[in-house]
Motif scaffolding. Structure first.
Motif, PDB file in Angstrom:
ATOM      1  N   ALA A 169      18.546  19.305  16.737  1.00 15.24           N
ATOM      2  CA  ALA A 169      18.288  19.918  15.440  1.00 15.24           C
ATOM      3  C   ALA A 169      18.075  18.868  14.353  1.00 15.24           C
ATOM      4  CB  ALA A 169      19.451  20.836  15.057  1.00 15.24           C
ATOM      5  N   LEU A 170      18.767  17.720  14.473  1.00 16.12           N
ATOM      6  CA  LEU A 170      18.666  16.677  13.458  1.00 16.12           C
ATOM      7  C   LEU A 170      17.494  15.727  13.700  1.00 16.12           C
ATOM      8  CD1 LEU A 170      22.432  15.715  13.008  1.00 16.12           C
ATOM      9  CD2 LEU A 170      21.015  17.094  11.486  1.00 16.12           C
ATOM     10  N   LEU A 171      16.859  15.846  14.873  1.00 12.02           N
ATOM     11  CA  LEU A 171      15.803  14.894  15.223  1.00 12.02           C
ATOM     12  C   LEU A 171      14.621  14.973  14.257  1.00 12.02           C
ATOM     13  CD1 LEU A 171      14.910  12.754  17.236  1.00 12.02           C
ATOM     14  CD2 LEU A 171      13.906  14.574  18.631  1.00 12.02           C
ATOM     15  N   LEU A 172      14.125  16.173  14.002  1.00 11.94           N
ATOM     16  CA  LEU A 172      12.966  16.322  13.121  1.00 11.94           C
ATOM     17  C   LEU A 172      13.285  15.919  11.684  1.00 11.94           C
ATOM     18  CD1 LEU A 172      10.050  17.169  12.686  1.00 11.94           C
ATOM     19  CD2 LEU A 172      10.828  19.545  12.439  1.00 11.94           C
ATOM     20  N   PRO A 173      14.419  16.392  11.082  1.00 12.45           N
ATOM     21  CA  PRO A 173      14.738  15.913   9.721  1.00 12.45           C
ATOM     22  C   PRO A 173      14.876  14.402   9.633  1.00 12.45           C
ATOM     23  CG  PRO A 173      16.087  17.810  10.270  1.00 12.45           C
ATOM     24  CD  PRO A 173      15.377  17.420  11.522  1.00 12.45           C
ATOM     25  N   ALA A 174      15.457  13.781  10.671  1.00 12.59           N
ATOM     26  CA  ALA A 174      15.600  12.324  10.658  1.00 12.59           C
ATOM     27  C   ALA A 174      14.233  11.642  10.712  1.00 12.59           C
ATOM     28  CB  ALA A 174      16.462  11.871  11.835  1.00 12.59           C
ATOM     29  N   ALA A 175      13.320  12.191  11.516  1.00 13.03           N
ATOM     30  CA  ALA A 175      11.979  11.612  11.597  1.00 13.03           C
ATOM     31  C   ALA A 175      11.238  11.745  10.268  1.00 13.03           C
ATOM     32  CB  ALA A 175      11.194  12.291  12.719  1.00 13.03           C
ATOM     33  N   ILE A 176      11.358  12.917   9.629  1.00 17.47           N
ATOM     34  CA  ILE A 176      10.714  13.119   8.331  1.00 17.47           C
ATOM     35  C   ILE A 176      11.298  12.168   7.286  1.00 17.47           C
ATOM     36  CG2 ILE A 176      10.408  14.774   6.448  1.00 17.47           C
ATOM     37  CD1 ILE A 176      10.312  16.981   8.562  1.00 17.47           C
ATOM     38  N   LEU A 177      12.619  12.017   7.295  1.00 16.44           N
ATOM     39  CA  LEU A 177      13.266  11.117   6.342  1.00 16.44           C
ATOM     40  C   LEU A 177      12.825   9.680   6.549  1.00 16.44           C
ATOM     41  CD1 LEU A 177      15.382  11.011   4.056  1.00 16.44           C
ATOM     42  CD2 LEU A 177      17.115  10.587   5.800  1.00 16.44           C
ATOM     43  N   TYR A 178      12.673   9.282   7.805  1.00 19.26           N
ATOM     44  CA  TYR A 178      12.243   7.905   8.096  1.00 19.26           C
ATOM     45  C   TYR A 178      10.796   7.678   7.642  1.00 19.26           C
ATOM     46  CZ  TYR A 178      11.186   3.663  10.716  1.00 19.26           C
ATOM     47  OH  TYR A 178      10.803   2.387  11.058  1.00 19.26           O
ATOM     48  N   LEU A 179       9.919   8.636   7.915  1.00 20.65           N
ATOM     49  CA  LEU A 179       8.526   8.503   7.464  1.00 20.65           C
ATOM     50  C   LEU A 179       8.445   8.499   5.940  1.00 20.65           C
ATOM     51  CD1 LEU A 179       6.695  10.872   9.982  1.00 20.65           C
ATOM     52  CD2 LEU A 179       6.602   8.369   9.906  1.00 20.65           C
ATOM     53  N   TRP A 180       9.272   9.300   5.309  1.00 20.89           N
ATOM     54  CA  TRP A 180       9.340   9.320   3.843  1.00 20.89           C
ATOM     55  C   TRP A 180       9.773   7.949   3.316  1.00 20.89           C
ATOM     56  CZ3 TRP A 180      13.434  12.759   0.917  1.00 20.89           C
ATOM     57  CH2 TRP A 180      13.276  12.578  -0.470  1.00 20.89           C
ATOM     58  N   HIS A 181      10.788   7.379   3.952  1.00 21.10           N
ATOM     59  CA  HIS A 181      11.257   6.042   3.543  1.00 21.10           C
ATOM     60  C   HIS A 181      10.152   5.004   3.715  1.00 21.10           C
ATOM     61  CE1 HIS A 181      13.686   2.403   3.254  1.00 21.10           C
ATOM     62  NE2 HIS A 181      13.230   2.050   4.456  1.00 21.10           N
ATOM     63  N   LEU A 182       9.434   5.043   4.844  1.00 27.19           N
ATOM     64  CA  LEU A 182       8.352   4.082   5.072  1.00 27.19           C
ATOM     65  C   LEU A 182       7.247   4.241   4.028  1.00 27.19           C
ATOM     66  CD1 LEU A 182       7.889   4.074   8.968  1.00 27.19           C
ATOM     67  CD2 LEU A 182       8.919   2.296   7.529  1.00 27.19           C
ATOM     68  N   ALA A 183       6.881   5.497   3.757  1.00 28.90           N
ATOM     69  CA  ALA A 183       5.810   5.734   2.789  1.00 28.90           C
ATOM     70  C   ALA A 183       6.195   5.224   1.406  1.00 28.90           C
ATOM     71  CB  ALA A 183       5.486   7.222   2.737  1.00 28.90           C
ATOM     72  N   ALA A 184       7.453   5.406   1.019  1.00 32.72           N
ATOM     73  CA  ALA A 184       7.899   4.939  -0.295  1.00 32.72           C
ATOM     74  C   ALA A 184       8.040   3.421  -0.323  1.00 32.72           C
ATOM     75  CB  ALA A 184       9.228   5.592  -0.656  1.00 32.72           C
ATOM     76  N   PHE A 185       8.575   2.853   0.765  1.00 30.30           N
ATOM     77  CA  PHE A 185       8.803   1.402   0.814  1.00 30.30           C
ATOM     78  C   PHE A 185       7.492   0.632   0.779  1.00 30.30           C
ATOM     79  CE2 PHE A 185       9.414  -2.555   3.201  1.00 30.30           C
ATOM     80  CZ  PHE A 185      10.455  -3.128   2.469  1.00 30.30           C
ATOM     81  N   HIS A 186       6.509   1.085   1.545  1.00 31.10           N
ATOM     82  CA  HIS A 186       5.208   0.399   1.593  1.00 31.10           C
ATOM     83  C   HIS A 186       4.260   0.896   0.510  1.00 31.10           C
ATOM     84  CE1 HIS A 186       6.103  -1.723   5.315  1.00 31.10           C
ATOM     85  NE2 HIS A 186       6.559  -0.600   5.829  1.00 31.10           N
ATOM     86  N   GLU A 187       4.722   1.855  -0.310  1.00 33.36           N
ATOM     87  CA  GLU A 187       3.927   2.427  -1.397  1.00 33.36           C
ATOM     88  C   GLU A 187       2.585   2.957  -0.916  1.00 33.36           C
ATOM     89  OE1 GLU A 187       3.638  -0.126  -4.776  1.00 33.36           O
ATOM     90  OE2 GLU A 187       5.800  -0.201  -5.099  1.00 33.36           O
ATOM     91  N   TRP A 188       2.645   3.661   0.234  1.00 30.67           N
ATOM     92  CA  TRP A 188       1.445   4.345   0.704  1.00 30.67           C
ATOM     93  C   TRP A 188       1.036   5.418  -0.305  1.00 30.67           C
ATOM     94  CZ3 TRP A 188       3.795   5.163   6.239  1.00 30.67           C
ATOM     95  CH2 TRP A 188       3.799   3.934   6.907  1.00 30.67           C
ATOM     96  N   VAL A 189       2.022   5.962  -0.976  1.00 33.34           N
ATOM     97  CA  VAL A 189       1.798   6.893  -2.087  1.00 33.34           C
ATOM     98  C   VAL A 189       2.515   6.318  -3.293  1.00 33.34           C
ATOM     99  CG1 VAL A 189       2.096   9.257  -2.921  1.00 33.34           C
ATOM    100  CG2 VAL A 189       1.753   8.842  -0.472  1.00 33.34           C
ATOM    101  N   THR A 190       1.889   6.391  -4.451  1.00 33.57           N
ATOM    102  CA  THR A 190       2.500   5.825  -5.651  1.00 33.57           C
ATOM    103  C   THR A 190       3.883   6.421  -5.901  1.00 33.57           C
ATOM    104  OG1 THR A 190       2.302   5.638  -8.049  1.00 33.57           O
ATOM    105  CG2 THR A 190       1.255   7.538  -7.018  1.00 33.57           C
ATOM    106  N   PRO A 191       4.859   5.595  -6.297  1.00 39.26           N
ATOM    107  CA  PRO A 191       6.219   6.113  -6.565  1.00 39.26           C
ATOM    108  C   PRO A 191       6.253   7.204  -7.627  1.00 39.26           C
ATOM    109  CG  PRO A 191       6.234   3.706  -6.440  1.00 39.26           C
ATOM    110  CD  PRO A 191       4.794   4.128  -6.415  1.00 39.26           C
TER     111      PRO A 191
END
Length: 271
Positions: free
Chosen positions: A28-50
Motif C-alpha cells: 500500500a505504501l509502495l506507490l505513495p513512496a514512489a510518487i514522493l520520490y519522483l516529486w523530490h527528484l523533480a523539485a531537486f533538479h528543478e524540472w519544474v520551477t519551484p
C-alpha cells in the motif's frame, strides 16, 4: 522406521497474519513512496520551477507552520463539524426514504422516479439554487453535504431490503413478530452489509461535497484554507491543505471501516 510429527509452533498463526499485514502495508505504501520520490527528484533538479512545484520539505514546513499557528486545527474542526451535521442528516433521511421504498412497492412507485431525477443532478448543480434560497451561511454547507449523502444511503438501503428472502418475512409473520422485532431481528441484520456500504459511500461523498462547497462559498474550513492560499499564490500551503484533506478523508473512511467490521460481527452473532 521413525515417524516425525510436525506440531504447530505457538503463535505461528499470529506471526503469519502479522507478516501478511506487513506485506500488505508495504504494498500500500509502495506507490505513495514512489510518487514522493519522483516529486523530490523533480523539485531537486528543478524540472519544474519551484514556483509551480514546491519541494516536499517546503510543503512539510507549511504543515508545521499551519499546526503551530493553530490555523490547521481551527479550520479542520470547523470542516469536521459541518461534515458531521450534514452526514447525520443525510443518513437519517436516506435510511427513512430507502426503508419506505424497500418495504413498500407503492412508496417506490411514487418516490423512485422523482428520486432518480433529483439524484442525477450533481451536488454542485444545486449550489446556485440553494445559495439564492438560504444564502451562504452554515445551512448551505449542511444541506449540500446531506444531499450528497442521501443518494448512496437510500440506494443501498433499498437494495439491502430487497435482497432479503421473502421466506424470512413469512417466518416473521408466523412467529408474530412485532414491527420492532421485524426491524431489529430481521431487516437490520439481513440488510446490514448493504447498509454499511451505503454509509461508507455516503461519508466519502460528504467529505468531497464539503471540500467543494468550501472552495466556493466559505470563509472558514480546509477548503477555504486552500482557496485563500491560492489567492496569495502560496502553493506550499495549497499542497499542504490537499495533504490534510486527503489524510483526513482516509482516516474517516478507516474509522467507518472499523465500525463496519464490528457491526458485521454483531450481525453474525445476532443470527
Amino acid at each position: 522406521m521413525t515417524t516425525s510429527l510436525s506440531l504447530p509452533l505457538p503463535g505461528g498463526q499470529a506471526l503469519g497474519q502479522a507478516g501478511r499485514r506487513l506485506a500488505g502495508l508495504g504494498l500500500a505504501l509502495l506507490l505513495p513512496a514512489a510518487i514522493l520520490y519522483l516529486w523530490h527528484l523533480a523539485a531537486f533538479h528543478e524540472w519544474v520551477t519551484p514556483l509551480l512545484l514546491p519541494a516536499p520539505a517546503t510543503v512539510l514546513q507549511a504543515l508545521v507552520d499551519l499546526h503551530d499557528s493553530g490555523d490547521l486545527w481551527a479550520n479542520l474542526g470547523i470542516s469536521l463539524g459541518r461534515v458531521g451535521g450534514g452526514y447525520l442528516a443525510g443518513v437519517a433521511l436516506g435510511l427513512a426514504l430507502g426503508a419506505a421504498m424497500g418495504l413498500s412497492k407503492t412508496a417506490e412507485a411514487y418516490l423512485m422516479p422523482s428520486f432518480k431525477a433529483i439524484s442525477l443532478v450533481p451536488v454542485l448543480g444545486w449550489l446556485p439554487l440553494f445559495m439564492m434560497l438560504i444564502g451562504i451561511e452554515e445551512g448551505l454547507k449542511v444541506l449540500i453535504i446531506a444531499k450528497a449523502v442521501i443518494v448512496p444511503v437510500t440506494i443501498n438501503t433499498v437494495k439491502g431490503i430487497r435482497n432479503i428472502a421473502p421466506g424470512h418475512f413469512e417466518v416473521a409473520r408466523i412467529y408474530r413478530f412485532s414491527p420492532w422485532q421485524t426491524l431489529s431481528r430481521l431487516i437490520v441484520p439481513s440488510a446490514l452489509p448493504s447498509l454499511a456500504t451505503g454509509l461508507r459511500l455516503g461519508l466519502a461523498n460528504a467529505w468531497m461535497a464539503l471540500v467543494a462547497v468550501e472552495l466556493l462559498a466559505a470563509s472558514e474550513g480546509v477548503g477555504f484554507l486552500m482557496v485563500h492560499s491560492r489567492q496569495l499564490f502560496q502553493l506550499d500551503m495549497v499542497m499542504a491543505s490537499m495533504v490534510v484533506i486527503g489524510v483526513t478523508g482516509w482516516l474517516l473512511d478507516r474509522i467507518l471501516q472499523i465500525v463496519e467490521r464490528r457491526l458485521l460481527a454483531w450481525r453474525v452473532t445476532a443470527y
